[in-house]
Design an enzyme around this catalytic site. Structure first.
Site, short mmCIF file in Angstrom:
data_model
loop_
_atom_site.label_atom_id
_atom_site.label_comp_id
_atom_site.label_asym_id
_atom_site.label_seq_id
_atom_site.Cartn_x
_atom_site.Cartn_y
_atom_site.Cartn_z
N SER A 1 41.09 71.36 21.96
CA SER A 1 41.56 72.72 22.24
C SER A 1 40.76 73.47 23.31
O SER A 1 41.21 74.53 23.76
CB SER A 1 41.55 73.56 20.97
OG SER A 1 42.80 73.46 20.36
N LYS B 1 42.64 74.29 26.28
CA LYS B 1 43.59 75.42 26.32
C LYS B 1 43.14 76.49 27.31
O LYS B 1 43.95 77.20 27.89
CB LYS B 1 43.77 76.02 24.92
CG LYS B 1 44.51 75.05 23.97
CD LYS B 1 44.61 75.62 22.57
CE LYS B 1 45.58 74.89 21.66
NZ LYS B 1 45.18 73.59 21.19
N VAL C 1 38.92 70.44 18.05
CA VAL C 1 38.75 69.58 16.87
C VAL C 1 38.05 68.25 17.18
O VAL C 1 37.73 67.50 16.27
CB VAL C 1 40.08 69.32 16.12
CG1 VAL C 1 40.64 70.59 15.52
CG2 VAL C 1 41.10 68.63 17.01
N TYR D 1 50.84 68.41 27.14
CA TYR D 1 49.87 69.08 26.25
C TYR D 1 48.92 68.05 25.59
O TYR D 1 47.70 68.24 25.55
CB TYR D 1 50.63 69.89 25.19
CG TYR D 1 49.77 70.36 24.05
CD1 TYR D 1 48.91 71.45 24.20
CD2 TYR D 1 49.79 69.68 22.82
CE1 TYR D 1 48.10 71.85 23.15
CE2 TYR D 1 48.98 70.08 21.78
CZ TYR D 1 48.13 71.16 21.94
OH TYR D 1 47.31 71.55 20.92
N TYR E 1 39.52 79.77 16.52
CA TYR E 1 40.55 79.68 15.48
C TYR E 1 40.55 80.95 14.63
O TYR E 1 40.26 82.04 15.13
CB TYR E 1 40.36 78.43 14.62
CG TYR E 1 40.26 77.14 15.41
CD1 TYR E 1 41.25 76.78 16.31
CD2 TYR E 1 39.18 76.29 15.26
CE1 TYR E 1 41.17 75.60 17.03
CE2 TYR E 1 39.09 75.10 15.97
CZ TYR E 1 40.10 74.76 16.86
OH TYR E 1 40.01 73.60 17.56
N1 GLU Z 1 45.27 68.24 20.23
C1 GLU Z 1 44.98 69.00 19.06
C2 GLU Z 1 46.25 69.38 18.36
O1 GLU Z 1 47.19 69.66 18.99
C3 GLU Z 1 44.19 70.19 19.46
C4 GLU Z 1 43.72 70.96 18.28
C5 GLU Z 1 42.41 71.66 18.46
O2 GLU Z 1 41.47 71.17 19.05
O3 GLU Z 1 42.36 72.77 17.94
O4 GLU Z 1 46.36 69.41 17.18
#
Ligand code: GLU
Length: 309
Positions: A61, A64, A256, A186, A238
């Protein structure tokens, strides 16, 4: 500084047993929850490394933030924020409940639904993943950063929730491209293999408002950096973003894969890696290293109030 960083690592190690590696992406379950690595780079160019800082892990993430940067560069402010909001959710990163109950638009670009929407804004260029990879390499200062194919395939196979969000958003005309193509991009974005030093380099550019303080190179426009850092403060950790803001006070983004990248205004970029996650998905070790450093180096954005809560 070196000593404080090593002390922070020792402090964090005492908490690692409380976390668990992510298993919902089968390939991530292979992570070693005892690994702990950190890198800190100051705006005057000093680099401090500790533990498993060379260990590669997937950016997850943390990507992002780069997806948002690319979306703003490619599609512009108006379009991006017509598709995604800027409000924290208080929900888990992979929740899709608000897409139905609140508004069709995802609440912010730091949750999965929001990042899928911003990924779709990156698709107006000829080679979206190629350009994303190039941007990541420039920001991280390493041109050998590459895709972890095994994690990418594993995510693709296990990514039903993300696919569900994408289909809902395609139905609501938020995505301008086919849902399958957008989630493919993504998943690739999340599957780049990086180490702590790569992310500390990137964090340093954010801390210095888009300019690499070592080379003077102008990498990002400051209006984009301001947006990214603001969303890191409000939504980067989060549904623990409020708690992290209060206890640590460093704009940060978690993934994650076990990474947390943090940017300390005009002072430093830092990144910590440990695959043991707490129930909200934040790395236990990385969180604790940042907590310790914030306290002992007075890094909270409202510093002066740097006591450990
Ligand atoms: N690729 C992970 C997902 O889509 C990213 C989640 C994360 O790192 O929060 O679930």
């Amino acid at each position: 500084m070196e000593r404080t960083l090593n002390d922070a690592m020792d402090y964090a190690r005492t908490f690692l047993h409380t976390g668990k590696v992510a298993t919902y992406i089968p390939e991530l379950a292979k992570g070693d929850s005892e690994q702990l690595g950190a890198c800190l780079i100051t705006t005057d160019g000093e680099v401090y490394r500790s533990g498993d800082w060379q260990q590669e892990f997937t950016i997850q993430s943390i990507s992002k933030t780069i997806t948002l940067i690319m979306a703003l560069q490619v599609a512009g402010y108006e379009k991006v924020f017509s598709k995604v909001g800027v409000e924290p959710t208080g929900d888990a990163f992979n929740s899709l409940v608000r897409l139905e109950t609140k508004t069709a638009h995802p609440l912010n670009p730091m949750i999965n639904a929001g990042a899928i929407a911003t990924a779709s804004c990156c698709m107006d260029v000829k080679d979206p993943f190629g350009e994303f990879l190039e941007l990541t390499r420039r920001l991280c200062r390493r041109d050998t950063i590459h895709l972890n194919e095994a994690v990418f395939q594993s995510e693709k196979k296990a990514g039903m929730r993300n696919r569900s969000m994408a289909y809902l958003m395609e139905d609501d005309n938020i995505l301008e491209y086919d849902a399958e193509d957008v989630v493919d991009l993504y998943f690739r974005m999340c599957s780049l293999s990086v180490n702590a030093e790569d992310l500390a380099n990137y964090a340093l550019v954010l801390a210095h408002n888009g300019v690499d303080p070592r080379s003077g190179e102008h990498l990002l426009d400051d209006w984009i950096v301001r947006i990214v850092k603001t969303l890191m403060v409000t939504c980067g950790m989060y549904d623990a973003s409020g708690e992290f803001a209060m206890k640590v006070g460093i704009p940060a983004k978690s993934g994650v894969g076990g990474g947390i990248m943090g940017t300390v205004e005009r002072k430093m970029g830092l990144a910590v890696f440990n695959p043991a996650l707490d129930p909200k998905g934040n790395s236990v070790g990385a969180y604790r290293v940042m907590e310790y450093l914030s306290h002992y180096l007075g890094l909270h954005y409202f510093s002066g109030s740097n006591s450990m809560i």
